[in-house]
Design an enzyme around this catalytic site. Structure first.
Site, short mmCIF file in Angstrom:
data_model
loop_
_atom_site.label_atom_id
_atom_site.label_comp_id
_atom_site.label_asym_id
_atom_site.label_seq_id
_atom_site.Cartn_x
_atom_site.Cartn_y
_atom_site.Cartn_z
N PRO A 190 12.61 -42.43 18.63
CA PRO A 190 11.90 -43.49 17.92
C PRO A 190 10.41 -43.21 17.73
CG PRO A 190 12.30 -44.12 20.19
CD PRO A 190 13.04 -42.84 19.97
N ASN A 191 9.85 -42.27 18.48
CA ASN A 191 8.39 -42.12 18.47
C ASN A 191 7.88 -41.03 17.55
OD1 ASN A 191 7.80 -44.09 20.56
ND2 ASN A 191 8.87 -42.68 21.91
N HIS A 395 -12.84 -34.03 11.42
CA HIS A 395 -11.41 -34.33 11.51
C HIS A 395 -10.77 -34.27 10.15
CE1 HIS A 395 -7.83 -37.14 12.25
NE2 HIS A 395 -7.61 -36.03 12.90
N HIS A 396 -9.68 -33.49 10.07
CA HIS A 396 -8.88 -33.39 8.84
C HIS A 396 -7.44 -33.76 9.15
CE1 HIS A 396 -11.68 -30.04 7.01
NE2 HIS A 396 -12.26 -31.23 7.02
N GLU A 397 -7.05 -34.99 8.93
CA GLU A 397 -5.62 -35.32 9.00
C GLU A 397 -5.04 -35.03 7.62
OE1 GLU A 397 -3.16 -36.47 11.40
OE2 GLU A 397 -2.15 -35.73 9.60
N HIS A 465 -3.50 -30.05 15.49
CA HIS A 465 -2.44 -30.91 16.05
C HIS A 465 -1.20 -30.80 15.16
CE1 HIS A 465 -4.44 -33.61 19.20
NE2 HIS A 465 -5.16 -32.51 19.05
N GLU A 490 -1.76 -39.20 23.97
CA GLU A 490 -1.58 -40.34 23.06
C GLU A 490 -0.26 -41.07 23.27
OE1 GLU A 490 -2.14 -37.85 19.63
OE2 GLU A 490 -0.03 -37.83 19.11
C1 NOJ Z 1 -1.76 -37.16 15.62
C2 NOJ Z 1 -2.72 -36.49 16.53
O1 NOJ Z 1 -2.04 -35.84 17.59
C3 NOJ Z 1 -3.68 -37.52 17.05
O2 NOJ Z 1 -4.54 -36.96 18.01
C4 NOJ Z 1 -4.44 -38.11 15.89
O3 NOJ Z 1 -5.25 -39.16 16.37
C5 NOJ Z 1 -3.50 -38.68 14.83
N1 NOJ Z 1 -2.49 -37.72 14.50
C6 NOJ Z 1 -4.25 -39.02 13.57
O4 NOJ Z 1 -4.68 -37.85 12.93
CA CA Z 2 0.31 -35.45 17.89
#
Ligand code: NOJ
Ligand code: CA
Length: 685
Positions: A190-191, A395-397, A465, A490
């Site tokens: 679920p996660n 930070h690059h998501e 990540h 997290e």
């Molecule tokens: C998953 C990453 O592991 C986490 O550290 C981050 O805060 C979130 N994605 C958002 O980018």
């Molecule tokens: Ca992660």
């Protein structure tokens, strides 16, 4: 010299250049390990690995499947050599790394003129092999259906495993016999925003303990331009076999542009768990640095606008009305970092697009990595931080919209260079776009490599990540500083399965950590997470959290909790003090999933730090301090569990004790269930 060695090592060689036999033996430099490499009567290559009389890997076949019928190979030549070098890590667990191995190159050819060289390396800490395909006539590309490397275990063993997920590593470890591995039972999760487990296979590093106590870890090194390898598990025959991560968009698993070398397949061998963690075999199997000067990256601790989001206090997006990355809030965090000698700050949620990042199909073009939200003054923050000695980590998501990120790379990294930002955290949450690609396939290995090279060009260090495996690439590209690639801290904030259990990190230390630095983000002090997350908690004691700064190595270590939980807290002194770059490291003791004790000497200094963590069991340790310099007295500060501390109901109970000790003395530590101890040792004179 080389010729003499060849003659000595070929088992039944009649002449040096043309072996009469189709078997060669290789020994490790200390003579303890032997590998036999052979070609069967029907032209199939294979190998065995022994330690004296003890078979570690029984006769196992090797090969590459390009479709069509199996190739029959002829033996062309076998050459042995040895490698003896030492090299320096620009940052790392130790400054100097010794690489000592004996090697063998076996040249093979088929009747159809396909050529292949099998390379083997045997060092005291394990065996590695890889396939090399030279340019073949007119063929410039070969399409690989599957790699056929096998590892036959002579007997069942205890294993710590993660399911062979093509998308993510963020699972909990299961301990079971190899014969009982059932990866498919881990499919429902679920996660996870992405997960795909097509086979009964495991991820690597894959660690086992045999009945005789010998530990093996299966992994890979030098993962370049090729998919990640999972290991299929045949539980009846105790056989592991390579299963490469594939793609739904191609009938093959890898496109090999010739000449080509696959990654190394590695069997790490150690008499005990500690030896696995101390080994630098994976780094040694990578090419020397292509990026020679990485002096612009300084190992550092960092605070962040991050844990606030995972606790739900703030959000990444602005529309929610609780945006975290505002100029005012980030300046407060910078002040806190500056007060405590912390050199950097990560700010997530700074750029527009977060209203549309998770759970959306159409994620291309959402993030551009250069446009800040209206309430965030990027340039002002950089200047404010720099004036106080706190550098910004970008930070690059990507939200796994990979094409968008590729298109943006130059623009995004140029901005960082212009602002003097020297590190970025990247992220790949969600299913990969284009559809049908997986996080661990060749498509993404190539993508991550483009990112590394682009980052190097603009002098940026990368902490990825939801990444691919490190597999030692930091030796070649030392701007690859850290990565996630596991269930990080997290999960304790929001997972619906109780968070990471107390034995998670004592397992990680001997499994995932063999792949290289981990951005775990240790150091949570408010372990109950109240009042923000009343139904979640961190399942370790506070002293265990402190010890992670030493045990779980990374050249960047986060200080993630809210400043209010650190300010005025006596145990925060350890986080302020602990180093992040090391001259040398000693793995003092440990058992997989049970406990780990590591001591490290700071790089360019004479302070030592020691971390000990335990899983569910309480533990008494009696440690000889023989690593200290002779003739010096050390002021030793021990941050330890209070006698009644317990990960479940009394996690924050700790004590601080100060002693004076010297080389030859012993240090007694008492760890609570889920507990730990963190120790600083500073010369007095
Ligand atoms: C998953 C990453 O592991 C986490 O550290 C981050 O805060 C979130 N994605 C958002 O980018
Ligand atoms: Ca992660």
């Amino acid at each position: 010299m080389r010729l003499i060695l060849i003659c000595a090592i070929l088992v039944l060689a009649a002449a040096c250049s043309k072996p009469a036999s189709q078997q060669v033996q290789l020994s490790s430099p200390d003579g303890l390990l032997q590998a036999e490499v052979y070609l069967t009567a029907d032209g199939q290559p294979g190998y065995r690995l022994l330690r004296g009389e003890v078979v570690l890997i029984d006769s196992s076949s090797l090969g590459l499947d390009f479709g069509g019928k199996a190739a029959t190979w002829d033996w062309q030549s076998a050459e042995t050599d040895s490698i003896r070098e030492s090299w320096e890590m620009p940052w790392g667990e130790q400054r100097v790394v010794e690489n000592h191995a004996n090697s063998l190159s076996l040249r093979l050819r088929t009747g159809q003129d396909l050529q292949m060289t099998l390379h083997f390396r045997l060092s005291n800490d394990g065996l590695a092999f890889r396939y090399e395909l030279p340019a073949q006539g007119n063929d410039s590309v070969l399409y690989l259906r599957e790699e056929l490397s096998a590892f036959n275990l002579p007997a069942d063993a205890t294993a710590w495993w993660l399911p062979g997920d093509w998308d993510i590593n963020e699972h909990l470890y299961t301990r079971s016999a190899v014969s009982k591995i059932n990866a498919l039972s881990k499919r429902n999760h679920p996660n996870l925003a992405q997960t795909y487990i097509p086979h009964n296979a495991v991820l690597t590093p894959f660690t086992q303990r045999r009945a005789d106590g010998i530990h093996l870890a299966f992994h890979e090194a030098s993962l370049v331009d090729y998919p990640e390898m999972t290991l299929g598990v045949d539980t009846n025959n105790l056989r592991l076999n390579s299963i490469l991560v594939g793609s739904d968009n191609t009938p093959y698993k890898a496109e090999l542009r010739l000449p080509f070398k696959t990654p190394w397949r590695v069997v790490m061998v150690s008499q005990n768990a500690a030896g696995l963690l101390a080994s630098r075999l994976i780094d040694n199997l990578n090419e020397p640095a292509k990026l020679a000067d990485v002096s612009w990256f300084k190992p550092t601790k960092y605070v962040g606008m991050w844990w606030q989001m995972h606790l739900g206090i703030n959000s990444w997006d602005m529309a929610s009305g609780k945006h975290g990355a505002t100029t005012a809030k980030v300046k407060e965090l910078i002040d806190f970092a500056a007060e405590n000698g912390i050199g950097a700050i990560l700010v997530e949620g700074w750029n527009t697009g977060w209203e549309h990042w998770i759970g959306f199909e159409d994620r291309e073009g959402v993030f551009d990595f250069v446009t800040p939200y209206a309430d965030y003054d990027l340039e002002g923050i950089v200047a404010y931080g720099r004036a106080k000695g706190v550098e910004l980590i970008m930070h690059h998501e990507t939200s796994s919209a990979v094409t968008t990120y590729d298109q943006q790379l130059d623009t995004a990294y140029r901005l960082m260079d212009r602002l003097g930002i020297r590190a970025v955290k990247t992220g790949y949450v969600g299913k990969i776009i284009p559809k049908g690609e997986y996080h661990h396939g060749q498509y993404m290995v190539r993508h991550h490599h483009r990112v590394i090279e682009k980052a190097a060009q603009y002098r940026v260090a990368v902490n990825a990540h939801e990444p691919i495996k490190g597999a030692g690439i930091r030796r070649t590209w030392p701007n690859v500083i850290s990565r996630e690639g596991l269930r990080g801290q997290e999960f304790n904030a929001w997972s619906s399965d109780g968070g990471n259990p107390p034995d998670h990190l004592p397992t990680v230390a001997f499994t995932r950590l063999l792949d290289g630095p981990i951005d775990y983000t240790p150091g949570i002090f408010n372990l109950s997470l109240k009042p923000h997350k009343p139904n979640n908690q961190v399942n370790t004691t506070l002293a265990h959290q402190l010890a992670l700064y030493v045990v779980i190595y990374s050249p960047i270590q986060m200080v993630p909790d809210l400043p209010e939980h650190y300010r005025g807290h006596p145990a925060f002194q350890f986080i302020r003090d602990v180093a992040v770059d090391w001259e040398q490291s000693r793995v003092l003791a440990g058992e997989v999933g049970e406990y780990a004790v590591v001591a490290r000497q700071e790089r360019g200094g004479d302070r030592w730090f020691l971390g000990a963590i335990t899983g569910y069991e309480a533990r008494q340790l009696d440690l000889p301090l023989d690593f200290l310099a002779s003739g010096k007295k050390y002021r030793v500060v021990v941050y330890e569990d209070a006698p009644d501390a317990h990960w479940q109901n009394k996690p924050a109970a700790y004590n601080i004790r100060t002693l004076e000790l010297q080389k030859g003395d012993r240090l007694q530590l008492s760890l609570a269930p889920g507990g730990g101890a963190a120790v600083s040792l500073v010369p007095v004179n």
